[in-house]
Design a protein around this motif. Structure first.
Motif, PDB file in Angstrom:
ATOM      1  N   PRO A   5       0.823  -1.225   0.000  1.00  0.00           N
ATOM      2  CA  PRO A   5       0.000   0.000   0.000  1.00  0.00           C
ATOM      3  C   PRO A   5       0.851   1.267   0.000  1.00  0.00           C
ATOM      4  O   PRO A   5       0.553   2.220  -0.716  1.00  0.00           O
ATOM      5  N   ARG A   6       1.923   1.279   0.797  1.00  0.00           N
ATOM      6  CA  ARG A   6       2.793   2.448   0.855  1.00  0.00           C
ATOM      7  C   ARG A   6       3.474   2.672  -0.498  1.00  0.00           C
ATOM      8  O   ARG A   6       3.557   3.800  -0.981  1.00  0.00           O
ATOM      9  N   LEU A   7       3.928   1.596  -1.109  1.00  0.00           N
ATOM     10  CA  LEU A   7       4.568   1.702  -2.422  1.00  0.00           C
ATOM     11  C   LEU A   7       3.588   2.220  -3.463  1.00  0.00           C
ATOM     12  O   LEU A   7       3.919   3.090  -4.269  1.00  0.00           O
ATOM     13  N   GLU A  12       1.797   6.512  -7.036  1.00  0.00           N
ATOM     14  CA  GLU A  12       0.745   7.426  -7.485  1.00  0.00           C
ATOM     15  C   GLU A  12       1.171   8.878  -7.300  1.00  0.00           C
ATOM     16  O   GLU A  12       0.921   9.709  -8.163  1.00  0.00           O
ATOM     17  N   GLN A  13       1.828   9.185  -6.191  1.00  0.00           N
ATOM     18  CA  GLN A  13       2.311  10.540  -5.970  1.00  0.00           C
ATOM     19  C   GLN A  13       3.354  10.924  -7.020  1.00  0.00           C
ATOM     20  O   GLN A  13       3.342  12.051  -7.531  1.00  0.00           O
ATOM     21  N   ALA A  14       4.249  10.007  -7.340  1.00  0.00           N
ATOM     22  CA  ALA A  14       5.253  10.262  -8.382  1.00  0.00           C
ATOM     23  C   ALA A  14       4.581  10.463  -9.735  1.00  0.00           C
ATOM     24  O   ALA A  14       4.983  11.344 -10.514  1.00  0.00           O
ATOM     25  N   ILE A  19       2.740  14.040 -14.102  1.00  0.00           N
ATOM     26  CA  ILE A  19       1.608  14.581 -14.858  1.00  0.00           C
ATOM     27  C   ILE A  19       1.632  16.103 -14.780  1.00  0.00           C
ATOM     28  O   ILE A  19       1.428  16.787 -15.787  1.00  0.00           O
ATOM     29  N   HIS A  20       1.903  16.640 -13.614  1.00  0.00           N
ATOM     30  CA  HIS A  20       1.962  18.094 -13.444  1.00  0.00           C
ATOM     31  C   HIS A  20       3.069  18.689 -14.323  1.00  0.00           C
ATOM     32  O   HIS A  20       2.853  19.718 -14.987  1.00  0.00           O
ATOM     33  N   LYS A  21       4.222  18.060 -14.372  1.00  0.00           N
ATOM     34  CA  LYS A  21       5.316  18.549 -15.222  1.00  0.00           C
ATOM     35  C   LYS A  21       4.925  18.492 -16.692  1.00  0.00           C
ATOM     36  O   LYS A  21       5.199  19.413 -17.459  1.00  0.00           O
TER      37      LYS A  21
END
Length: 112
Positions: A5-7, A12-14, A19-21
């Motif tokens: 779950p942590r991975l 997802e955060q990465a 996506i933002h970049k």
């Protein structure tokens, strides 16, 4: 202890950061920096790959884009949703269908 779950959260955060970049690059190259970055969310949906949500200024993308289709397809869906954002926030067209004339024109002019 199961780190899965942590991975998944870290991945997802990465993905959202990437996506933002990509959004910022496309905003410059396709929209002359006229768009203001929205919130980005990865939202699982069997109905759609992406969605611009004007009321919340959110751009939703399906995690399946990365898992099943890859980055190239994700960027194409991102461009499509950015075109919706452009029609909504820059052109202020709100009296046409989502894929109406203004949207089609924006996509055609930008090769989306």
């Amino acid at each position: 202890m199961n780190d899965e779950p942590r991975l998944r959260i870290e991945l997802e955060q990465a993905a959202v950061r990437a996506i933002h970049k990509s959004y910022e690059h496309l905003n410059g190259s396709l929209f002359r920096f006229k768009l203001r970055a929205p919130a980005f969310e990865l939202v699982s949906s069997s109905e759609r790959l992406g969605r611009w949500v004007p009321a919340h200024r959110t751009l939703e993308l399906s995690p399946d884009l990365l898992v099943k289709h890859g980055w190239g397809v994700l960027e194409e869906v991102l461009k499509h949703e950015m075109a919706h954002q452009y029609v909504d926030e820059v052109l202020c067209v709100r009296d046409e269908p989502a894929h109406g004339p203004a949207f089609r024109r924006v996509c055609e002019e930008r090769g989306i």
